[in-house]
Design a protein around this motif. Structure first.
Motif, mmCIF file in Angstrom:
data_model
loop_
_atom_site.group_PDB
_atom_site.id
_atom_site.type_symbol
_atom_site.label_atom_id
_atom_site.label_comp_id
_atom_site.label_asym_id
_atom_site.label_seq_id
_atom_site.Cartn_x
_atom_site.Cartn_y
_atom_site.Cartn_z
ATOM 1 N N ARG A 20 0.829 -1.206 0.000
ATOM 2 C CA ARG A 20 0.000 0.000 0.000
ATOM 3 C C ARG A 20 0.861 1.253 0.000
ATOM 4 N N LEU A 24 1.152 4.018 -3.067
ATOM 5 C CA LEU A 24 0.782 5.405 -2.810
ATOM 6 C C LEU A 24 1.961 6.334 -3.081
ATOM 7 N N ALA A 25 3.173 5.897 -2.734
ATOM 8 C CA ALA A 25 4.359 6.702 -3.038
ATOM 9 C C ALA A 25 4.528 6.868 -4.541
ATOM 10 N N GLY A 28 1.987 9.291 -5.759
ATOM 11 C CA GLY A 28 2.246 10.635 -5.270
ATOM 12 C C GLY A 28 3.423 11.331 -5.918
ATOM 13 N N LEU A 298 -0.715 6.602 6.180
ATOM 14 C CA LEU A 298 -0.713 7.006 4.779
ATOM 15 C C LEU A 298 -0.972 8.501 4.610
ATOM 16 N N ASP A 299 -1.642 9.094 5.574
ATOM 17 C CA ASP A 299 -1.887 10.536 5.500
ATOM 18 C C ASP A 299 -0.571 11.316 5.555
ATOM 19 N N HIS A 300 0.396 10.817 6.296
ATOM 20 C CA HIS A 300 1.703 11.474 6.371
ATOM 21 C C HIS A 300 2.362 11.490 5.001
ATOM 22 N N LEU A 301 2.328 10.354 4.332
ATOM 23 C CA LEU A 301 2.901 10.258 2.991
ATOM 24 C C LEU A 301 2.186 11.195 2.020
ATOM 25 N N GLU A 302 0.867 11.232 2.108
ATOM 26 C CA GLU A 302 0.102 12.105 1.211
ATOM 27 C C GLU A 302 0.379 13.580 1.496
ATOM 28 N N LEU A 303 0.616 13.920 2.755
ATOM 29 C CA LEU A 303 0.935 15.310 3.107
ATOM 30 C C LEU A 303 2.254 15.736 2.478
ATOM 31 N N ALA A 305 3.614 14.431 -0.193
ATOM 32 C CA ALA A 305 3.406 14.488 -1.643
ATOM 33 C C ALA A 305 2.693 15.773 -2.053
ATOM 34 N N ALA A 306 1.720 16.209 -1.261
ATOM 35 C CA ALA A 306 0.909 17.363 -1.634
ATOM 36 C C ALA A 306 1.560 18.689 -1.295
#
Length: 316
Positions: A20, A24-25, A28, A298-303, A305-306
């Motif tokens: 996962r 996601l990485a 992103g 996963l929210d940390h990774l998305e943060l 990335a964004a």
């Protein structure tokens, strides 16, 4: 600057957790997914559900991703013989379509060796073995098709090795050597590596390590050998959040006693991480490996990335 994520599944992560995270990485826009190669957690907690083998995991991820680069930071030279390791890495490189990188080191965590019955020689011998493994690995990958490879060293002897399978990347998957050592590590990187990585140090400490490896490249005549200049990379421990409380929550595991040496984490806002990466870029860094502590977050990774990647040149 190229930005990869670095994970430590031995702290507690299944293969599905890693899949996962890697997917996601990739979605992103991260450059790579790298993982530690350890068989045991470094604190008092067991790291449930237990360890996953680095190269088995990367082989599976190679078939479940399409763009992101995959590798270890770092495999221990004590874990595997160089001949079989060359076969494993070359096969995973083929499976990924040429997206694999091998980070390799001398090994340092004695406890996991004792737990799993892996010999753990003194530090000087471990570095001698690492040097010989690097010679064997790069020698096998660079052997022309139809030729055989021979090596007689202090610890390893290869006779008529067919040097197969061939990796997808030529002359072989990029090799990463790094660490805090002031002498042998820079020399080994200068002789054998494509990337020199400084793990989780301050900007000034990272710059000093770069100076040492540049001096080592001059001593061994790397520039005159026709090889590409070393990629200079840095590991950065990251715990950022949209609020200070969120960042502190993510940083909480950093306060748990561990066998790891002192680190210089980035705790705070996305802007603070952007500033740190800018400082590292000014010191000569062209690639960073961001260590995100919790693979379930996963929210940390998305943060990242964004809010971070769009502010860095060359990440997308």
């Amino acid at each position: 600057m190229r930005v990869a994520v670095f994970t430590e599944p031995h702290r507690g992560a299944s293969y599905d957790d890693q899949l996962r995270f890697a997917r996601l990485a990739e979605a992103g826009g991260f450059d790579g997914f790298f993982r530690a190669d350890h068989y045991q957690s470094m604190g008092d907690t067991p790291g449930l559900p237990g360890p996953t083998d680095a190269w088995l995991t990367l082989a599976a991820l190679a078939r479940e991703t399409s763009r992101i680069r995959l590798g270890t930071l770092v495999s221990s030279a004590t874990f595997r013989l160089p001949g079989p390791l060359a076969v494993m890495v070359a096969q995973v490189d083929q499976m990924s379509g040429g997206r694999v990188e091998l980070g390799i080191g001398a090994g340092w965590y004695e406890r996991e060796h004792t737990s799993y019955g892996i010999p753990f020689p003194p530090a000087a011998e471990r570095f001698d073995r690492l040097a010989e493994q690097l010679e064997v690995l790069t020698g096998l990958w660079r052997t022309p098709v139809g030729a055989t490879y021979h090596h007689t060293g202090q610890y390893y002897r290869l006779v008529d090795a067919p040097a197969l399978p061939r990796p997808a990347q030529q002359p072989g998957p990029p090799v990463i050597v790094g660490g805090r050592g002031p002498k042998r590590t820079p020399e080994l990187a200068a002789r054998y590596a494509d990337e020199f990585n400084v793990p989780f140090m301050s900007v000034s400490g990272t710059a000093a390590a770069y100076a040492r490896v540049r001096e080592a490249c001059d001593r061994v005549g790397r520039a005159g050998s026709g090889r590409a200049p070393l990629v200079l990379s840095a590991g950065v421990v990251v715990a950022i959040g949209r609020t200070d409380a969120e960042a502190r929550r993510r940083a909480a595991p950093l306060h748990v006693p561990s066998a790891l040496p002192p680190e210089d984490p980035v705790v705070g806002s996305p802007a603070r991480l952007v500033d740190r990466l800018g400082e590292l870029a000014a010191a000569g860094t062209t690639r960073v490996h961001l260590r995100l502590i919790d693979l379930a977050d996963l929210d940390h990774l998305e943060l990242v990335a964004a809010e971070v990647l769009p502010q860095l040149d060359g990440t997308r």
